[in-house]
Design a protein around this motif. Structure first.
Motif, PDB file in Angstrom:
ATOM      1  N   ARG A 230       4.617  -5.855   1.701  1.00  0.00           N
ATOM      2  CA  ARG A 230       5.444  -4.940   2.551  1.00  0.00           C
ATOM      3  C   ARG A 230       6.746  -5.172   2.521  1.00  0.00           C
ATOM      4  N   ARG A 231       7.151  -6.607   2.755  1.00  0.00           N
ATOM      5  CA  ARG A 231       8.451  -6.928   2.935  1.00  0.00           C
ATOM      6  C   ARG A 231       9.204  -6.678   1.712  1.00  0.00           C
ATOM      7  N   SER A 232       8.746  -6.803   0.398  1.00  0.00           N
ATOM      8  CA  SER A 232       9.305  -6.663  -0.709  1.00  0.00           C
ATOM      9  C   SER A 232       9.734  -5.356  -1.045  1.00  0.00           C
ATOM     10  N   LEU A 233       8.979  -4.348  -0.680  1.00  0.00           N
ATOM     11  CA  LEU A 233       9.062  -2.799  -1.064  1.00  0.00           C
ATOM     12  C   LEU A 233      10.035  -2.433   0.056  1.00  0.00           C
ATOM     13  N   GLN A 234       9.863  -2.890   1.197  1.00  0.00           N
ATOM     14  CA  GLN A 234      11.158  -2.498   2.257  1.00  0.00           C
ATOM     15  C   GLN A 234      12.364  -2.953   1.817  1.00  0.00           C
ATOM     16  N   THR A 235      12.309  -4.160   1.428  1.00  0.00           N
ATOM     17  CA  THR A 235      13.667  -4.844   0.900  1.00  0.00           C
ATOM     18  C   THR A 235      14.293  -3.925  -0.357  1.00  0.00           C
ATOM     19  N   LEU A 236      13.335  -3.777  -1.161  1.00  0.00           N
ATOM     20  CA  LEU A 236      13.995  -2.983  -2.435  1.00  0.00           C
ATOM     21  C   LEU A 236      14.217  -1.702  -2.014  1.00  0.00           C
ATOM     22  N   ALA A 237      13.438  -1.013  -1.084  1.00  0.00           N
ATOM     23  CA  ALA A 237      14.048   0.334  -0.656  1.00  0.00           C
ATOM     24  C   ALA A 237      15.498   0.435  -0.135  1.00  0.00           C
TER      25      ALA A 237
ATOM     26  N   LEU B 201      13.631   9.386  -2.732  1.00  0.00           N
ATOM     27  CA  LEU B 201      12.414   8.731  -2.790  1.00  0.00           C
ATOM     28  C   LEU B 201      11.692   9.217  -1.276  1.00  0.00           C
ATOM     29  N   LEU B 202      10.376   9.942  -1.428  1.00  0.00           N
ATOM     30  CA  LEU B 202       9.735  10.378  -0.314  1.00  0.00           C
ATOM     31  C   LEU B 202       8.374   9.682  -0.016  1.00  0.00           C
ATOM     32  N   ASP B 203       7.939   9.709   1.234  1.00  0.00           N
ATOM     33  CA  ASP B 203       6.658   8.991   1.747  1.00  0.00           C
ATOM     34  C   ASP B 203       6.202   9.726   2.872  1.00  0.00           C
ATOM     35  N   ALA B 204       5.057   9.931   2.980  1.00  0.00           N
ATOM     36  CA  ALA B 204       4.656  10.669   3.931  1.00  0.00           C
ATOM     37  C   ALA B 204       4.710  10.051   5.517  1.00  0.00           C
ATOM     38  N   TRP B 205       4.462   8.552   5.235  1.00  0.00           N
ATOM     39  CA  TRP B 205       4.465   7.819   6.329  1.00  0.00           C
ATOM     40  C   TRP B 205       5.494   6.703   6.399  1.00  0.00           C
ATOM     41  N   GLY B 206       6.153   6.193   5.315  1.00  0.00           N
ATOM     42  CA  GLY B 206       7.203   5.067   5.160  1.00  0.00           C
ATOM     43  C   GLY B 206       6.819   4.305   4.109  1.00  0.00           C
ATOM     44  N   VAL B 207       7.833   3.338   3.572  1.00  0.00           N
ATOM     45  CA  VAL B 207       7.723   2.355   2.560  1.00  0.00           C
ATOM     46  C   VAL B 207       6.343   1.491   2.793  1.00  0.00           C
ATOM     47  N   ALA B 208       5.647   1.298   1.915  1.00  0.00           N
ATOM     48  CA  ALA B 208       4.325   0.356   2.013  1.00  0.00           C
ATOM     49  C   ALA B 208       3.758   0.360   3.525  1.00  0.00           C
ATOM     50  N   HIS B 209       3.540   1.675   3.851  1.00  0.00           N
ATOM     51  CA  HIS B 209       2.842   1.857   5.015  1.00  0.00           C
ATOM     52  C   HIS B 209       1.343   1.192   5.043  1.00  0.00           C
ATOM     53  N   SER B 210       0.768   1.112   6.290  1.00  0.00           N
ATOM     54  CA  SER B 210      -0.392   0.284   6.380  1.00  0.00           C
ATOM     55  C   SER B 210      -1.640   0.940   5.772  1.00  0.00           C
ATOM     56  N   ARG B 211      -1.527   2.210   5.415  1.00  0.00           N
ATOM     57  CA  ARG B 211      -2.787   2.951   4.765  1.00  0.00           C
ATOM     58  C   ARG B 211      -2.522   3.103   3.261  1.00  0.00           C
ATOM     59  N   SER B 212      -1.454   2.444   2.568  1.00  0.00           N
ATOM     60  CA  SER B 212      -1.130   2.462   1.329  1.00  0.00           C
ATOM     61  C   SER B 212      -1.786   1.501   0.524  1.00  0.00           C
ATOM     62  N   SER B 213      -2.057   1.674  -0.629  1.00  0.00           N
ATOM     63  CA  SER B 213      -2.296   0.521  -1.627  1.00  0.00           C
ATOM     64  C   SER B 213      -1.281  -0.755  -1.790  1.00  0.00           C
ATOM     65  N   SER B 214      -0.276  -0.450  -1.510  1.00  0.00           N
ATOM     66  CA  SER B 214       0.820  -1.331  -1.407  1.00  0.00           C
ATOM     67  C   SER B 214       1.311  -1.931  -0.021  1.00  0.00           C
ATOM     68  N   GLY B 215       0.554  -1.567   0.896  1.00  0.00           N
ATOM     69  CA  GLY B 215       0.811  -2.144   2.169  1.00  0.00           C
ATOM     70  C   GLY B 215       0.173  -3.520   2.166  1.00  0.00           C
TER      71      GLY B 215
ATOM     72  N   GLY C 121       6.163   9.192  -3.384  1.00  0.00           N
ATOM     73  CA  GLY C 121       5.386   7.921  -2.689  1.00  0.00           C
ATOM     74  C   GLY C 121       6.121   6.566  -2.760  1.00  0.00           C
ATOM     75  N   ALA C 122       6.336   5.914  -2.047  1.00  0.00           N
ATOM     76  CA  ALA C 122       7.086   4.628  -1.509  1.00  0.00           C
ATOM     77  C   ALA C 122       6.287   3.436  -1.813  1.00  0.00           C
ATOM     78  N   GLY C 123       5.401   3.461  -2.784  1.00  0.00           N
ATOM     79  CA  GLY C 123       4.610   2.188  -2.916  1.00  0.00           C
ATOM     80  C   GLY C 123       5.238   1.386  -3.953  1.00  0.00           C
ATOM     81  N   ALA C 124       4.561   0.494  -4.875  1.00  0.00           N
ATOM     82  CA  ALA C 124       5.120  -0.429  -5.600  1.00  0.00           C
ATOM     83  C   ALA C 124       5.645   0.414  -6.922  1.00  0.00           C
ATOM     84  N   PHE C 125       4.674   1.386  -7.441  1.00  0.00           N
ATOM     85  CA  PHE C 125       5.311   2.103  -8.587  1.00  0.00           C
ATOM     86  C   PHE C 125       6.278   3.199  -8.200  1.00  0.00           C
ATOM     87  N   GLY C 126       6.410   3.788  -7.149  1.00  0.00           N
ATOM     88  CA  GLY C 126       7.204   4.655  -6.653  1.00  0.00           C
ATOM     89  C   GLY C 126       8.449   4.021  -6.444  1.00  0.00           C
ATOM     90  N   THR C 127       8.531   3.148  -5.656  1.00  0.00           N
ATOM     91  CA  THR C 127       9.834   2.388  -5.383  1.00  0.00           C
ATOM     92  C   THR C 127      10.583   1.666  -6.250  1.00  0.00           C
TER      93      THR C 127
END
Length: 427
Positions: free
Chosen positions: A197-204, A79-93, A58-64
């Motif tokens: 989204r930008r913050s988590l993709q940057t952190l990842a 780090l794994l995610d089914a769609w990608g870091v902070a994707h559009s269906r996530s609670s962190s997107g 899970g590559a949302g705020a908690f996982g990343t």
């Protein structure tokens, strides 16, 4: 970025969170994602044979942030995610998240938000693209109560800038807000808006550049007859082994752990609206308008100024209907639009007829009492679960990542209110 934020000390031990915490009471260099995916995929495949110390799902705020903290302690982390870091269906997107320390006097979340603000600032300073906008955060209340003063006192003890404002002062500073029905406001000038989204993709990207692995990998519900989990399995049958696992999958946690999590986390549908101010009108942009929370509103409306030309954002904290993050319809209905326009007409009358620029449907992953859910799996000694963000968890990502890492490595004490046992199963 501002120099006014005093970096909080990372506190020794964890303060008690309190017996109950209703959600309403507390809202109250890699340059691109493509570079991230390409480099991470290569790294992960090259190192899977050798194994990983920890896999974070899970590559949302908690996982990343958990993956980042574990890596900084010298561990090999995938780090794994089914769609990608902070994707559009996530609670962190999505575009933006509010960070504030107005938490009804709750010591745990006030401290975690303050600690996390320093980490968001550090991430923002490391990169050219803005991660944090210091818009300030304004709470407006229908009554002045002792609880407001108690919350402000806690924040001042921690060194957090905060001020109480009367209606005349607020009306002078923000004349585009109608303060009818409001008795008092609490302004936090150093708080503001995280670009989600930008913050988590940057952190990842930072995590991968430092040697971590990232893979797009859809995990099946884990199974093991032993007292530990040896591997996770993809939908297609591939397995990945590790010494330990952290599952930070937000609204998907009940699907992965139906017996352990089940209805301890219930996703709800949440509508979000962006309205376009008049052309050339900067009255609703950051600098002229803070992020805000209207505690007098039946649905607890909150929102953001026009940031990066996306529009004036309004959302409702009232829980929507139960929502499936995989199959739920993400169209906003006409009734919801009419209701939010009625609110605009009352509180922000100059935007009553503004064009609707964009809508989104996201979800909260609600626990029954608003507390986060972070605990070891009851049957598997090397598996940890982190979720239950309940609409206010994103801001705490850095502190949660540190807390989970401490628990996983046996260097920290657990908070009872966040444990599985403290979360009732919905009837």
């Amino acid at each position: 970025m501002t120099d006014r934020v005093t970096r909080p000390a990372i506190f020794a031990g964890t303060p008690a969170a309190g017996a109950s915490l209703s959600r309403r009471s507390v809202l109250g260099g890699m340059a691109s994602a493509g570079a991230l995916a390409g480099a991470a995929g290569t790294s992960a495949r090259a190192r899977t044979v050798a194994g990983w110390d920890y896999v974070v799902v899970g590559a949302g705020a908690f996982g990343t942030w958990t993956a980042w903290h574990l890596q900084r302690r010298g561990l090999r982390v995938l780090l794994l995610d089914a769609w990608g870091v902070a994707h559009s269906r996530s609670s962190s997107g999505g575009e933006t998240r509010l960070i504030r320390t107005e938490y009804a006097g709750n010591a745990l979340y006030t401290r975690w938000a303050w600690e996390s603000l320093a980490a968001w600032h550090e991430l923002s300073r490391r990169h050219e693209s803005t991660i944090f906008h210091e818009t300030g955060a304004l709470y407006i209340y229908p009554q002045d109560t002792a609880a407001i003063d108690q919350s402000m006192a806690l924040q001042r003890v921690l060194g957090i800038p905060v001020e109480k404002l009367g209606v005349p002062d607020m009306a002078s500073r923000w004349p585009r807000i109608n303060f009818e029905g409001i008795a008092v406001g609490v302004m936090q000038p150093t708080m503001g808006t995280i670009m989600a989204r930008r913050s988590l993709q940057t952190l990842a990207a930072d995590f991968v550049k430092a040697g971590g692995g990232f893979r797009q990998f859809a995990v099946d519900p884990p199974r093991s007859a032993k007292a530990r989990l040896d591997a996770v399995t993809a939908v297609g049958g591939e397995t990945l082994s590790a010494k330990g696992f952290v599952f930070a999958c937000g609204p998907w946690l009940p699907k992965l752990f139906p017996d352990v999590v089940g209805d301890r986390i219930v996703p709800s549908r949440q509508d979000v609206f962006f309205f376009a101010p008049p052309a050339g009108d900067d009255r609703f942009e950051r600098g002229n308008m803070p992020a805000w929370v209207d505690v007098s509103s039946k649905d607890l409306h909150y929102g953001f100024p026009d940031i990066e030309a996306r529009g004036f954002k309004i959302a409702l904290d009232a829980h929507g209907p139960r929502f499936d993050p995989d199959t739920g319809d993400r169209r906003v209905g006409d009734r919801a639009i009419a209701e939010v326009r009625a609110y605009l007409a009352r509180r922000f009358p100059d935007l009553a007829n503004a064009p609707l620029a964009e809508t989104r449907v996201c979800q909260y992953e609600n626990s029954h009492n608003g507390h986060l859910l972070i605990d070891r799996h009851p049957a598997w000694s090397n598996v940890w679960i982190a979720g239950g963000g309940s609409g206010h968890g994103f801001k705490h990502g850095p502190a949660v990542g540190r807390y989970v890492s401490d628990l996983v490595l046996g260097t920290g004490e657990s908070v009872p209110e966040l444990a599985l046992a403290a979360h009732k199963v919905h009837g």
